[in-house]
Design an enzyme around this catalytic site. Structure first.
Site, PDB file in Angstrom:
ATOM      1  N   TYR A  40       0.772  -1.235  -0.014  1.00  0.00           N
ATOM      2  CA  TYR A  40       0.008  -0.024  -0.206  1.00  0.00           C
ATOM      3  C   TYR A  40       0.957   1.466   0.137  1.00  0.00           C
ATOM      4  O   TYR A  40       1.888   1.440   0.726  1.00  0.00           O
ATOM      5  CB  TYR A  40      -0.953  -0.004   1.374  1.00  0.00           C
ATOM      6  CG  TYR A  40      -1.781   1.188   1.309  1.00  0.00           C
ATOM      7  CD1 TYR A  40      -2.887   1.386   0.600  1.00  0.00           C
ATOM      8  CD2 TYR A  40      -1.448   2.116   2.500  1.00  0.00           C
ATOM      9  CE1 TYR A  40      -3.500   2.308   1.088  1.00  0.00           C
ATOM     10  CE2 TYR A  40      -2.151   3.267   2.597  1.00  0.00           C
ATOM     11  CZ  TYR A  40      -3.419   3.486   1.775  1.00  0.00           C
ATOM     12  OH  TYR A  40      -4.202   4.480   1.911  1.00  0.00           O
ATOM     13  N   ASP A  55      -0.555  15.934   5.581  1.00  0.00           N
ATOM     14  CA  ASP A  55      -1.734  15.247   4.779  1.00  0.00           C
ATOM     15  C   ASP A  55      -2.776  16.061   4.589  1.00  0.00           C
ATOM     16  O   ASP A  55      -4.118  15.663   5.442  1.00  0.00           O
ATOM     17  CB  ASP A  55      -2.044  13.782   5.443  1.00  0.00           C
ATOM     18  CG  ASP A  55      -3.064  13.116   4.535  1.00  0.00           C
ATOM     19  OD1 ASP A  55      -3.212  13.478   3.405  1.00  0.00           O
ATOM     20  OD2 ASP A  55      -3.630  12.109   5.109  1.00  0.00           O
ATOM     21  N   ASP A  82      -3.450   5.295  -2.360  1.00  0.00           N
ATOM     22  CA  ASP A  82      -4.503   6.222  -1.761  1.00  0.00           C
ATOM     23  C   ASP A  82      -4.317   7.324  -2.806  1.00  0.00           C
ATOM     24  O   ASP A  82      -3.620   8.072  -3.170  1.00  0.00           O
ATOM     25  CB  ASP A  82      -3.942   6.713  -0.637  1.00  0.00           C
ATOM     26  CG  ASP A  82      -4.687   7.847   0.123  1.00  0.00           C
ATOM     27  OD1 ASP A  82      -5.655   8.387  -0.294  1.00  0.00           O
ATOM     28  OD2 ASP A  82      -4.297   8.253   1.274  1.00  0.00           O
ATOM     29  N   ASP A  84      -6.976   9.877  -2.563  1.00  0.00           N
ATOM     30  CA  ASP A  84      -7.564  11.066  -1.955  1.00  0.00           C
ATOM     31  C   ASP A  84      -8.821  11.161  -2.564  1.00  0.00           C
ATOM     32  O   ASP A  84      -9.494  10.095  -2.442  1.00  0.00           O
ATOM     33  CB  ASP A  84      -6.634  12.275  -2.053  1.00  0.00           C
ATOM     34  CG  ASP A  84      -5.413  12.206  -1.071  1.00  0.00           C
ATOM     35  OD1 ASP A  84      -5.314  11.467  -0.479  1.00  0.00           O
ATOM     36  OD2 ASP A  84      -4.538  13.152  -1.398  1.00  0.00           O
ATOM     37  N   HIS A 109      -7.954   3.517  -3.621  1.00  0.00           N
ATOM     38  CA  HIS A 109      -9.132   3.976  -2.794  1.00  0.00           C
ATOM     39  C   HIS A 109      -9.344   5.584  -3.116  1.00  0.00           C
ATOM     40  O   HIS A 109      -8.309   6.417  -3.232  1.00  0.00           O
ATOM     41  CB  HIS A 109      -9.250   3.650  -1.598  1.00  0.00           C
ATOM     42  CG  HIS A 109      -8.135   4.425  -0.624  1.00  0.00           C
ATOM     43  ND1 HIS A 109      -8.379   5.616  -0.153  1.00  0.00           N
ATOM     44  CD2 HIS A 109      -7.092   3.833   0.152  1.00  0.00           C
ATOM     45  CE1 HIS A 109      -7.292   5.776   0.693  1.00  0.00           C
ATOM     46  NE2 HIS A 109      -6.556   4.760   0.877  1.00  0.00           N
ATOM     47  N   GLU A 111     -11.981   8.499  -1.729  1.00  0.00           N
ATOM     48  CA  GLU A 111     -12.616   9.042  -0.587  1.00  0.00           C
ATOM     49  C   GLU A 111     -13.715  10.072  -1.014  1.00  0.00           C
ATOM     50  O   GLU A 111     -13.877  10.855  -1.759  1.00  0.00           O
ATOM     51  CB  GLU A 111     -11.908   9.409   0.540  1.00  0.00           C
ATOM     52  CG  GLU A 111     -11.091  10.743   0.305  1.00  0.00           C
ATOM     53  CD  GLU A 111      -9.949  11.148   1.180  1.00  0.00           C
ATOM     54  OE1 GLU A 111      -9.935  12.033   1.739  1.00  0.00           O
ATOM     55  OE2 GLU A 111      -8.985  10.100   1.034  1.00  0.00           O
ATOM     56  N   CYS A 119      -6.556  14.193   7.144  1.00  0.00           N
ATOM     57  CA  CYS A 119      -6.455  12.531   7.702  1.00  0.00           C
ATOM     58  C   CYS A 119      -7.624  12.543   8.119  1.00  0.00           C
ATOM     59  O   CYS A 119      -8.555  13.078   9.100  1.00  0.00           O
ATOM     60  CB  CYS A 119      -5.470  12.684   8.762  1.00  0.00           C
ATOM     61  SG  CYS A 119      -5.205  11.214   9.817  1.00  0.00           S
ATOM     62  N   ARG A 154     -13.830   4.894  -0.080  1.00  0.00           N
ATOM     63  CA  ARG A 154     -13.565   5.181   1.334  1.00  0.00           C
ATOM     64  C   ARG A 154     -14.562   6.202   1.680  1.00  0.00           C
ATOM     65  O   ARG A 154     -14.759   7.157   1.015  1.00  0.00           O
ATOM     66  CB  ARG A 154     -12.165   5.658   1.384  1.00  0.00           C
ATOM     67  CG  ARG A 154     -12.017   6.395   2.903  1.00  0.00           C
ATOM     68  CD  ARG A 154     -10.783   6.771   2.997  1.00  0.00           C
ATOM     69  NE  ARG A 154     -10.553   8.051   3.866  1.00  0.00           N
ATOM     70  CZ  ARG A 154      -9.483   8.485   4.278  1.00  0.00           C
ATOM     71  NH1 ARG A 154      -8.399   8.161   3.996  1.00  0.00           N
ATOM     72  NH2 ARG A 154      -9.557   9.637   4.975  1.00  0.00           N
ATOM     73  N   GLU A 184     -13.862   4.698   7.045  1.00  0.00           N
ATOM     74  CA  GLU A 184     -12.711   5.099   7.796  1.00  0.00           C
ATOM     75  C   GLU A 184     -13.162   5.514   9.270  1.00  0.00           C
ATOM     76  O   GLU A 184     -14.473   5.979   9.675  1.00  0.00           O
ATOM     77  CB  GLU A 184     -12.260   6.455   7.243  1.00  0.00           C
ATOM     78  CG  GLU A 184     -11.137   7.232   8.086  1.00  0.00           C
ATOM     79  CD  GLU A 184      -9.828   6.449   7.988  1.00  0.00           C
ATOM     80  OE1 GLU A 184      -9.684   5.385   8.807  1.00  0.00           O
ATOM     81  OE2 GLU A 184      -8.789   7.005   7.525  1.00  0.00           O
ATOM     82  N   ASN A 206      -8.725   0.165   8.303  1.00  0.00           N
ATOM     83  CA  ASN A 206      -7.557   0.856   8.577  1.00  0.00           C
ATOM     84  C   ASN A 206      -7.162   0.974  10.024  1.00  0.00           C
ATOM     85  O   ASN A 206      -7.689   1.473  10.856  1.00  0.00           O
ATOM     86  CB  ASN A 206      -7.839   2.312   7.896  1.00  0.00           C
ATOM     87  CG  ASN A 206      -6.733   3.134   7.977  1.00  0.00           C
ATOM     88  OD1 ASN A 206      -5.532   2.628   8.043  1.00  0.00           O
ATOM     89  ND2 ASN A 206      -6.950   4.583   7.912  1.00  0.00           N
TER      90      ASN A 206
END
Length: 293
Positions: A40, A55, A82, A84, A109, A111, A119, A154, A184, A206
């Protein structure tokens, strides 16, 4: 076989599938050597390790893709990325998927936070309407074509709207083409159990340190119906602590002698990067010149 297909094989072979974060090629090589079937790349890891940034949605698609390319060039283990919020409009989401596939990623993923994301374990997150998130996923699903790219939706809805709304969003994303759901910042094993009873798709947990989700074990999560257990920054945080302590000791003592037992040896390091094979090729005599024959 595509990278996405290899990830699906890994998901079938190990239940739950353990997915460790690898922030750069050498860490990916070490993780692969340890026996992990898939890897990942964290958006937070890219921001911090590659650019020294928090982040907060400050990195670009091209910056993420560069780290993807570097990792997939040296390891065969399928890499989940990731992505985003997809890096912009629906057109950007489409480009994101195509760029990730072109550079060897197995999946990603996307989101449901707004563009100025945070985050997932921090306060004051803002999420887009469910319909907008479903469109992101639909665009991403169409963009992958028949590659087998593994698409994870996500949702950060749990912190603002609770479990029922999280389930509603998960179902909308699955209808739009997602292969798996990443809820999440859930706060208990019971949350995962409830979600697994209601969602007919793989669920990703996660398990990040110092966040809202307790450090549940892979066995506990597997028993609750979780199919993928993510450890996004575990090893990176260990490396950061070791670096801080090592720099302090070196500055204080003016020698690294006491640090030697905590180091990987030169020989072990060379084995990972196949140094001796490269050196053998460098030192080999040149091939004969047969031009005058």
């Amino acid at each position: 076989m595509s990278a996405g297909a290899r990830f699906r094989e890994a998901l079938d072979a190990e239940q739950p599938l353990l997915l460790p974060g690898a922030i750069n090629p050498i860490m990916a090589m070490i993780a692969h050597e340890a026996g992990f079937r898939a890897l990942y790349l964290s958006g937070s890891g890219v921001a911090t390790a590659s650019y020294g940034l928090p982040d907060l949605g400050m990195t670009t698609l091209d910056e993420v893709v560069e780290d993807v390319r570097r990792i997939t060039r040296v390891v065969d283990a399928p890499l989940i990325v990731d992505a985003d919020t997809g890096f912009g409009s629906e057109l950007n989401v489409e480009r994101t998927i195509r760029e990730l596939i072109a550079n060897g990623a197995a999946g990603c993923h996307i989101e449901d936070q707004e563009g100025a994301k945070r985050c997932g374990h921090r306060p004051n997150k803002r999420i887009v309407p469910c319909a907008e998130m479903a469109r992101r996923i639909a665009v991403a699903s169409r963009a992958r074509g028949g590659d087998g790219f593994f698409l994870i939706a996500r949702t950060d809805a749990f912190a603002q709207e609770g479990l029922e709304k999280t389930i509603d969003r998960a179902k909308a994303c699955l209808d739009a083409g997602a292969d798996a759901i990443f809820p999440e910042a859930l706060t208990s094993l019971g949350d995962y159990e409830a979600l697994a009873r209601r969602i007919n798709a793989p669920i990703l947990a996660n398990i990040t340190e110092f966040g809202r989700t307790p450090l549940l074990t892979a066995r506990e999560l597997g028993g609750a119906g979780v199919r993928i257990v993510l450890y996004p920054l575990t090893i990176f945080r260990m490396v950061l602590a070791a670096a801080r302590d090592g720099y302090a000791a070196l500055r204080d003592k003016g020698t690294q002698k006491d640090l030697l037992p905590r180091m990987m040896t030169r020989e072990d390091y060379y084995k990972i990067i196949n140094y001796h094979e490269y050196e053998r090729r460098l030192d080999a005599p040149p091939p004969p010149d047969n031009k005058g024959a």
